[in-house]
Design a protein around this motif. Structure first.
Motif, PDB file in Angstrom:
ATOM      1  N   VAL A 121       0.854  -1.189   0.000  1.00 17.67           N
ATOM      2  CA  VAL A 121       0.000   0.000   0.000  1.00 17.67           C
ATOM      3  C   VAL A 121       0.891   1.240   0.000  1.00 17.67           C
ATOM      4  N   LEU A 122       0.471   2.259  -0.748  1.00 17.37           N
ATOM      5  CA  LEU A 122       1.267   3.481  -0.882  1.00 17.37           C
ATOM      6  C   LEU A 122       0.454   4.696  -0.453  1.00 17.37           C
ATOM      7  N   LEU A 123       1.021   5.470   0.464  1.00 19.66           N
ATOM      8  CA  LEU A 123       0.480   6.766   0.860  1.00 19.66           C
ATOM      9  C   LEU A 123       1.449   7.841   0.380  1.00 19.66           C
ATOM     10  N   THR A 124       0.974   8.759  -0.437  1.00 15.25           N
ATOM     11  CA  THR A 124       1.795   9.856  -0.952  1.00 15.25           C
ATOM     12  C   THR A 124       1.275  11.152  -0.355  1.00 15.25           C
ATOM     13  N   MET A 125       2.160  11.949   0.225  1.00 14.89           N
ATOM     14  CA  MET A 125       1.741  13.124   0.987  1.00 14.89           C
ATOM     15  C   MET A 125       1.354  14.310   0.107  1.00 14.89           C
ATOM     16  N   THR A 126       1.972  14.464  -1.064  1.00 15.07           N
ATOM     17  CA  THR A 126       1.635  15.579  -1.965  1.00 15.07           C
ATOM     18  C   THR A 126       1.550  15.053  -3.394  1.00 15.07           C
ATOM     19  N   ARG A 127       1.067  15.907  -4.279  1.00 11.38           N
ATOM     20  CA  ARG A 127       0.951  15.525  -5.687  1.00 11.38           C
ATOM     21  C   ARG A 127       2.142  16.013  -6.525  1.00 11.38           C
ATOM     22  N   GLY A 128       3.123  16.587  -5.882  1.00 10.67           N
ATOM     23  CA  GLY A 128       4.317  17.019  -6.607  1.00 10.67           C
ATOM     24  C   GLY A 128       4.092  18.227  -7.489  1.00 10.67           C
ATOM     25  N   GLU A 129       3.286  19.180  -7.002  1.00 10.44           N
ATOM     26  CA  GLU A 129       2.923  20.344  -7.826  1.00 10.44           C
ATOM     27  C   GLU A 129       4.119  21.227  -8.198  1.00 10.44           C
ATOM     28  N   ARG A 130       5.205  21.138  -7.417  1.00  9.92           N
ATOM     29  CA  ARG A 130       6.342  22.017  -7.675  1.00  9.92           C
ATOM     30  C   ARG A 130       7.480  21.303  -8.406  1.00  9.92           C
ATOM     31  N   GLY A 131       7.213  20.177  -8.962  1.00  7.92           N
ATOM     32  CA  GLY A 131       8.249  19.468  -9.686  1.00  7.92           C
ATOM     33  C   GLY A 131       8.683  20.200 -10.944  1.00  7.92           C
ATOM     34  N   GLU A 132       9.939  20.001 -11.332  1.00  5.85           N
ATOM     35  CA  GLU A 132      10.455  20.589 -12.570  1.00  5.85           C
ATOM     36  C   GLU A 132      10.197  19.624 -13.726  1.00  5.85           C
ATOM     37  N   VAL A 133       9.668  20.131 -14.810  1.00 10.61           N
ATOM     38  CA  VAL A 133       9.195  19.294 -15.912  1.00 10.61           C
ATOM     39  C   VAL A 133      10.277  19.174 -16.977  1.00 10.61           C
ATOM     40  N   ILE A 134      10.526  17.946 -17.422  1.00 12.92           N
ATOM     41  CA  ILE A 134      11.569  17.697 -18.418  1.00 12.92           C
ATOM     42  C   ILE A 134      11.054  17.789 -19.854  1.00 12.92           C
ATOM     43  N   PRO A 135       9.985  17.074 -20.232  1.00 15.50           N
ATOM     44  CA  PRO A 135       9.557  17.101 -21.644  1.00 15.50           C
ATOM     45  C   PRO A 135       9.125  18.505 -22.082  1.00 15.50           C
ATOM     46  N   GLU A 136       9.654  18.950 -23.166  1.00  9.48           N
ATOM     47  CA  GLU A 136       9.359  20.294 -23.644  1.00  9.48           C
ATOM     48  C   GLU A 136       7.868  20.538 -23.879  1.00  9.48           C
ATOM     49  N   PRO A 137       7.133  19.572 -24.439  1.00  7.76           N
ATOM     50  CA  PRO A 137       5.709  19.828 -24.684  1.00  7.76           C
ATOM     51  C   PRO A 137       4.899  20.065 -23.399  1.00  7.76           C
ATOM     52  N   LEU A 138       5.458  19.638 -22.241  1.00  6.03           N
ATOM     53  CA  LEU A 138       4.725  19.780 -20.976  1.00  6.03           C
ATOM     54  C   LEU A 138       5.314  20.848 -20.068  1.00  6.03           C
ATOM     55  N   ARG A 139       6.301  21.580 -20.563  1.00  5.58           N
ATOM     56  CA  ARG A 139       6.991  22.545 -19.707  1.00  5.58           C
ATOM     57  C   ARG A 139       6.059  23.630 -19.178  1.00  5.58           C
ATOM     58  N   ALA A 140       4.994  23.914 -19.902  1.00  5.17           N
ATOM     59  CA  ALA A 140       4.066  24.956 -19.459  1.00  5.17           C
ATOM     60  C   ALA A 140       3.357  24.587 -18.165  1.00  5.17           C
ATOM     61  N   LEU A 141       3.424  23.311 -17.752  1.00  3.66           N
ATOM     62  CA  LEU A 141       2.811  22.894 -16.495  1.00  3.66           C
ATOM     63  C   LEU A 141       3.649  23.295 -15.280  1.00  3.66           C
ATOM     64  N   GLU A 142       4.896  23.625 -15.498  1.00  2.00           N
ATOM     65  CA  GLU A 142       5.816  23.888 -14.396  1.00  2.00           C
ATOM     66  C   GLU A 142       5.572  25.267 -13.783  1.00  2.00           C
ATOM     67  N   VAL A 143       5.503  25.287 -12.459  1.00  3.23           N
ATOM     68  CA  VAL A 143       5.322  26.563 -11.760  1.00  3.23           C
ATOM     69  C   VAL A 143       6.488  27.487 -12.098  1.00  3.23           C
ATOM     70  N   GLY A 144       6.184  28.711 -12.465  1.00  2.00           N
ATOM     71  CA  GLY A 144       7.209  29.664 -12.857  1.00  2.00           C
ATOM     72  C   GLY A 144       7.323  29.833 -14.356  1.00  2.00           C
ATOM     73  N   HIS A 145       6.787  28.915 -15.114  1.00  2.00           N
ATOM     74  CA  HIS A 145       6.807  29.041 -16.569  1.00  2.00           C
ATOM     75  C   HIS A 145       5.812  30.136 -16.972  1.00  2.00           C
ATOM     76  N   PRO A 146       6.159  30.941 -17.969  1.00  4.25           N
ATOM     77  CA  PRO A 146       5.257  32.033 -18.364  1.00  4.25           C
ATOM     78  C   PRO A 146       3.853  31.577 -18.734  1.00  4.25           C
ATOM     79  N   GLU A 147       3.731  30.352 -19.203  1.00  4.42           N
ATOM     80  CA  GLU A 147       2.415  29.871 -19.620  1.00  4.42           C
ATOM     81  C   GLU A 147       1.771  28.949 -18.594  1.00  4.42           C
ATOM     82  N   CYS A 148       2.371  28.849 -17.419  1.00  7.16           N
ATOM     83  CA  CYS A 148       1.802  27.960 -16.383  1.00  7.16           C
ATOM     84  C   CYS A 148       0.420  28.473 -15.994  1.00  7.16           C
TER      85      CYS A 148
END
Length: 451
Positions: free
Chosen positions: A65-92
């Motif tokens: 069984v796995l309990l995860t405390m957060t959803r990782g909202e502040r993670g840095e995104v590697i794939p370029e097509p998804l970079r806009a999801l990263e906090v701090g990106h101009p299009e976030c």
């Protein structure tokens, strides 16, 4: 987020002690009967830090069984097509909520590849104590983010959300962990060490609230997901070993798992890491390659790997100290008295030779009772009590009054030789029973953990 050129990451499996346990389970517990609860900070931590272990126990039939405390909202995104999801990106589009939703899907894929039976986030039943709630009003914890310190180690971010895990009180978060523990009733809980492995503030906080949550779950008057629940004492709590230290006195466990299964789980977290094609290496968004291992090591945070057993199997649990003391003294007094009275019995044959059957019987009786007491109570010291009682009874018979004929210690007579031999044998039985019981408990622990 500022990053150092060469951040520090601990490497798993670099130090395995000769006496390391080959598994995490309490003694006597079959894998197919075991429940293991892994408490991690973000999606991807479960695969990177404990993927081989989770996969291994799932393969053996355990409930993982796995309990995860957060959803990782502040993670840095590697794939370029998804970079806009990263906090701090101009299009976030938001504060990381969209990235968190995306990482939930990655976690679902990783959990399926590891064989996880159930997974949930803090704030989702059963990891929810309604009586405590969430001070931030969001119903879940946000990723706290991090920065890199001058020493290459992780440090708190300067702009953490007021809804982040580290912004919440430790007691609040621990209450939600406790609710999950009472509901899952794990035999093993796994989290980080108190340094969080490499210093990430969410990892450090997760370690603290997981340990505290296990303690709270053992207290009466508990709630689990809003419903009354019996207290649950988790037999063993293990920490993922971060920086291996040769002088660490805590028991170590080393689990060999499947590199392929771990790699498959890690590959599900495509926003966070890249896997090398030429070997067991991966890189996060900083591009620093680091190895990953199918050998994962742990250090004990709470519990006793020699004595811990599932509470739902009381017949196999170690006896409490008072119970073990009463059992060993009572059994020892009866066995020692009978053995002492009979030790001098001799059988004489018509041919003139004789057999000290009483001495043999008395020794076997005392040894049998000593071993039974030790293994039944699962206490090494209890195995010595019948022998010590036998020594006391023999001394009282020999020297407690004038003219005793039950224990004679005059070496000039046959009975005296038997009496002296009995004292020697009582000492030998005491020592042997302790050694055998200790070896039996160690062997039982290793056989159970070898899975």
């Amino acid at each position: 987020m500022t990053q150092q050129p060469v951040p520090y990451y601990p490497e798993q499996g670099v130090l395995v002690r000769e006496d390391a346990l080959p598994g995490l389970l309490p003694p006597g517990l079959r894998p197919e009967d075991a429940r293991l609860l892994f408490v991690h900070a973000h999606p991807d931590d479960e695969s990177i830090a404990t993927g081989a272990t989770m996969g291994r126990y799932a393969e053996l039939g355990a409930t993982v069984v796995l309990l995860t405390m957060t959803r990782g909202e502040r993670g840095e995104v590697i794939p370029e097509p998804l970079r806009a999801l990263e906090v701090g990106h101009p299009e976030c589009p938001d504060d990381g909520t969209a990235l968190g939703r995306h990482r939930v899907g990655e976690l679902d894929d990783a959990a399926a590849r590891l064989g996880v039976a159930e997974r949930f986030f803090a704030g989702e039943p059963p990891a929810l104590d309604p009586a405590v709630g969430f001070a931030g009003g969001t119903g879940h914890y946000h990723d706290s983010g991090m920065s890199w310190g001058p020493d290459g180690r992780a440090a708190p971010a300067q702009d953490s959300s007021p809804h982040s895990l580290t912004a919440a009180t430790a007691d609040e978060a621990a209450a939600h962990v406790a609710a999950a523990v009472r509901a899952v009733r794990p035999h093993v809980l796994v989290t980080y060490d108190d340094d969080g492995g490499y210093g990430h503030p969410d990892h450090v906080r997760t370690s603290a609230v997981a340990v505290r949550g296990a303690e709270l779950a053992a207290l009466p008057g508990a709630q689990a997901g809003g419903a009354p629940a019996d207290p649950w004492r988790t037999p063993l709590v293990w920490a993922v070993e971060g920086e291996a230290r040769a002088g660490d006195p805590r028991p170590q466990a080393a689990v060999h798992g499947s590199a392929e299964r771990k790699r498959a789980a890690m590959s599900a977290h495509a926003t966070q890491l890249v896997l090398a094609e030429d070997g067991p290496r991966f890189a996060l968004s900083n591009g620093v390659w680091q190895p990953f291992s199918a050998l994962e090591t742990y250090r004990l945070l709470a519990g006793d790997p020699d004595e811990a057993v599932p509470e739902e199997a009381p017949a196999r649990a170690p006896a409490s100290v008072p119970s073990a003391l009463v059992t060993s003294v009572a059994a020892g007094a009866v066995a020692a008295s009978v053995a002492t009275v009979l030790h001098s019995a001799v059988w004489y044959s018509a041919g003139g030779w004789w057999l000290p059957w009483g001495l043999l019987f008395a020794t076997a009786l005392l040894l049998s009772v000593s071993l039974w007491v030790g293994t039944a109570t699962r206490r090494v010291w209890a195995a010595a009590v019948p022998g010590l009682t036998g020594y006391l009874v023999s001394w009282l018979f020999a020297y407690g009054g004038d003219g005793s004929v039950i224990v004679v210690t005059n070496p000039g007579t046959p009975l005296g030789v038997l009496g002296l031999a009995w004292f020697v044998l009582v000492f030998a039985v005491t020592l042997l029973s302790v050694l055998v019981t200790a070896g039996w408990l160690r062997g039982r622990r290793r056989r159970a953990a070898a899975v």
